[in-house]
Motif scaffolding. Sequence first.
Motif, PDB file in Angstrom:
ATOM      1  N   LEU A  83       0.805  -1.215   0.000  1.00  0.00           N
ATOM      2  CA  LEU A  83       0.000   0.000   0.000  1.00  0.00           C
ATOM      3  C   LEU A  83       0.843   1.273   0.000  1.00  0.00           C
ATOM      4  CD1 LEU A  83      -2.712  -1.076   2.620  1.00  0.00           C
ATOM      5  CD2 LEU A  83      -2.950  -1.036   0.126  1.00  0.00           C
ATOM      6  N   ASP A  84       2.165   1.132  -0.092  1.00  0.00           N
ATOM      7  CA  ASP A  84       3.033   2.306  -0.093  1.00  0.00           C
ATOM      8  C   ASP A  84       2.662   3.262  -1.220  1.00  0.00           C
ATOM      9  OD1 ASP A  84       4.426   1.236   2.022  1.00  0.00           O
ATOM     10  OD2 ASP A  84       6.286   0.868   0.907  1.00  0.00           O
ATOM     11  N   VAL A  85       2.792   4.552  -0.936  1.00  0.00           N
ATOM     12  CA  VAL A  85       2.676   5.594  -1.947  1.00  0.00           C
ATOM     13  C   VAL A  85       4.056   6.228  -2.057  1.00  0.00           C
ATOM     14  CG1 VAL A  85       1.574   7.784  -2.552  1.00  0.00           C
ATOM     15  CG2 VAL A  85       0.246   5.990  -1.433  1.00  0.00           C
ATOM     16  N   THR A  86       4.493   6.562  -3.246  1.00  0.00           N
ATOM     17  CA  THR A  86       5.857   7.036  -3.472  1.00  0.00           C
ATOM     18  C   THR A  86       6.309   8.015  -2.386  1.00  0.00           C
ATOM     19  OG1 THR A  86       5.597   6.797  -5.865  1.00  0.00           O
ATOM     20  CG2 THR A  86       7.384   8.210  -5.091  1.00  0.00           C
ATOM     21  N   MET A 101     -11.580  -0.393   8.473  1.00  0.00           N
ATOM     22  CA  MET A 101     -10.274  -0.661   7.902  1.00  0.00           C
ATOM     23  C   MET A 101      -9.530   0.668   7.741  1.00  0.00           C
ATOM     24  SD  MET A 101      -8.067  -0.749   5.230  1.00  0.00           S
ATOM     25  CE  MET A 101      -6.711  -1.792   4.727  1.00  0.00           C
ATOM     26  N   PHE A 102      -8.397   0.804   8.442  1.00  0.00           N
ATOM     27  CA  PHE A 102      -7.608   2.035   8.444  1.00  0.00           C
ATOM     28  C   PHE A 102      -6.316   1.850   7.659  1.00  0.00           C
ATOM     29  CE2 PHE A 102     -10.298   2.575  12.103  1.00  0.00           C
ATOM     30  CZ  PHE A 102     -10.521   3.946  12.198  1.00  0.00           C
ATOM     31  N   ILE A 103      -5.905   2.898   6.962  1.00  0.00           N
ATOM     32  CA  ILE A 103      -4.590   2.967   6.331  1.00  0.00           C
ATOM     33  C   ILE A 103      -3.890   4.225   6.831  1.00  0.00           C
ATOM     34  CG2 ILE A 103      -3.331   3.307   4.164  1.00  0.00           C
ATOM     35  CD1 ILE A 103      -5.427   1.633   2.764  1.00  0.00           C
ATOM     36  N   ALA A 104      -2.613   4.085   7.210  1.00  0.00           N
ATOM     37  CA  ALA A 104      -1.772   5.211   7.605  1.00  0.00           C
ATOM     38  C   ALA A 104      -0.604   5.327   6.636  1.00  0.00           C
ATOM     39  CB  ALA A 104      -1.250   5.023   9.028  1.00  0.00           C
ATOM     40  N   LEU A 105      -0.231   6.550   6.293  1.00  0.00           N
ATOM     41  CA  LEU A 105       0.914   6.839   5.436  1.00  0.00           C
ATOM     42  C   LEU A 105       1.837   7.788   6.186  1.00  0.00           C
ATOM     43  CD1 LEU A 105      -1.084   7.489   2.136  1.00  0.00           C
ATOM     44  CD2 LEU A 105       0.165   5.407   2.731  1.00  0.00           C
ATOM     45  N   TYR A 161       3.729  13.790  -2.482  1.00  0.00           N
ATOM     46  CA  TYR A 161       2.581  13.980  -1.601  1.00  0.00           C
ATOM     47  C   TYR A 161       1.778  12.694  -1.591  1.00  0.00           C
ATOM     48  CZ  TYR A 161      -2.195  15.569  -0.404  1.00  0.00           C
ATOM     49  OH  TYR A 161      -3.449  15.702   0.143  1.00  0.00           O
ATOM     50  N   ALA A 162       1.177  12.362  -0.451  1.00  0.00           N
ATOM     51  CA  ALA A 162       0.347  11.162  -0.350  1.00  0.00           C
ATOM     52  C   ALA A 162      -0.850  11.464   0.530  1.00  0.00           C
ATOM     53  CB  ALA A 162       1.147   9.997   0.228  1.00  0.00           C
ATOM     54  N   ALA A 163      -1.939  10.715   0.338  1.00  0.00           N
ATOM     55  CA  ALA A 163      -3.152  10.974   1.111  1.00  0.00           C
ATOM     56  C   ALA A 163      -4.037   9.742   1.153  1.00  0.00           C
ATOM     57  CB  ALA A 163      -3.928  12.147   0.500  1.00  0.00           C
ATOM     58  N   VAL A 164      -4.954   9.753   2.117  1.00  0.00           N
ATOM     59  CA  VAL A 164      -6.054   8.793   2.171  1.00  0.00           C
ATOM     60  C   VAL A 164      -7.353   9.590   2.089  1.00  0.00           C
ATOM     61  CG1 VAL A 164      -4.850   6.988   3.445  1.00  0.00           C
ATOM     62  CG2 VAL A 164      -5.998   8.823   4.706  1.00  0.00           C
ATOM     63  N   ARG A 196      -6.289   5.728  -1.859  1.00  0.00           N
ATOM     64  CA  ARG A 196      -5.051   6.476  -1.631  1.00  0.00           C
ATOM     65  C   ARG A 196      -4.814   7.451  -2.780  1.00  0.00           C
ATOM     66  NH1 ARG A 196      -1.262   2.040  -2.318  1.00  0.00           N
ATOM     67  NH2 ARG A 196      -3.046   1.265  -3.522  1.00  0.00           N
ATOM     68  N   VAL A 197      -4.196   8.568  -2.454  1.00  0.00           N
ATOM     69  CA  VAL A 197      -3.888   9.599  -3.442  1.00  0.00           C
ATOM     70  C   VAL A 197      -2.380   9.805  -3.482  1.00  0.00           C
ATOM     71  CG1 VAL A 197      -4.162  12.038  -4.049  1.00  0.00           C
ATOM     72  CG2 VAL A 197      -6.100  10.745  -3.126  1.00  0.00           C
ATOM     73  N   ALA A 198      -1.831   9.955  -4.675  1.00  0.00           N
ATOM     74  CA  ALA A 198      -0.422  10.305  -4.859  1.00  0.00           C
ATOM     75  C   ALA A 198      -0.336  11.609  -5.637  1.00  0.00           C
ATOM     76  CB  ALA A 198       0.314   9.200  -5.600  1.00  0.00           C
ATOM     77  N   GLY A 199       0.740  12.350  -5.438  1.00  0.00           N
ATOM     78  CA  GLY A 199       0.929  13.589  -6.166  1.00  0.00           C
ATOM     79  C   GLY A 199       2.298  14.168  -5.913  1.00  0.00           C
ATOM     80  N   ASP A 200       2.491  15.390  -6.382  1.00  0.00           N
ATOM     81  CA  ASP A 200       3.722  16.147  -6.146  1.00  0.00           C
ATOM     82  C   ASP A 200       3.358  17.440  -5.441  1.00  0.00           C
ATOM     83  OD1 ASP A 200       5.651  14.434  -7.614  1.00  0.00           O
ATOM     84  OD2 ASP A 200       4.448  15.007  -9.357  1.00  0.00           O
TER      85      ASP A 200
END
Length: 312
Positions: A83-86, A101-105, A161-164, A196-200
């Motif tokens: 589940l890693d985000v860059t 169900m929780f996800i932490a980044l 950047y990363a998000a849930v 999950r969201v990825a970005g810059d």
Amino acid sequence: MRAIKSMAAAVAVASCGASPLVTASSNSGGGTTTAAIPADLAVNVNKIVYDPGTTPGGGTIQIEIASLDTTPLTATFTRDASLDVTGYKAFRMQEDALDRMFIALAAESADGSVRAATVGDGGQFNRYFAGGYYERDGAFDAPPVNSATPGSGQVSYAGSYAAVTNVGLAAGGPTDVTLPIPAGTDPSLTPSQPARVAGDIFLNANFADSSVNGSIYNRVIVDSGFSLDDVILVAATIDGNGTFAGTTENPAQVGTGTYGGIFGGTDAAAVAGVVHLEEFESTWTNEQEHGVFVLTQCGLPGSAPICATVAP
């Protein structure tokens, strides 16, 4: 195929009430400065203890979130590299198939001076729980400012950047790690996994006039490839402790939420923070995003490629 619910219908879950100001603490060594996290960024998070470990696959995180997540109140999440985000390590928590169900980044800066994390569930029973934290080791050390030197004290930061989000995922897809639901279970009982969201992200900070602003761009939902609008980080004030808090807008200057963070390291070599967005996509309803950023100052080893275009 897996689909994101809100692409076909409105997001049905909402955040619970905001938490009071909280402080985050770390087990990564002495001298940690705990910042007061604004209530609209901490939201349901009471405490996070993040240790990045020494290997890409390692690390631990313990989270106390005001929700129906687990017993004891402070839960140790499971590391899940799938589940890693860059740039950010992922952790998950789900006690049983009918629990949230929780996800932490989370991430720590290259110099170890700052760290930040965000966490959220995908929604169950018309509500979801989420929030974030950031912290610094040591005191605030601003870059030197020389009034006789043009551009002195003006620096940039860039990275990933990363998000849930509370945009819950339909079950059964390739990124689904929720526990299997027993056959015949009523759909109203089913918890959702957060998308999950990825970005810059790019920040400009001026330590001569104590201000910071920037943009989050190239935002995409990792689980589907769905592109999202840019987020503008409206100019905010850097206080005497090296922290800041401001508002966000979409490119049309419509307010979408808040952001905040903390500078750390020698000459403010790094910055960490979190973002909380609401109603950020015009075709959705009640959507919210909880993001995290940990960035290196441009010009330092390991800084992002975009830094080649800015003055050192």
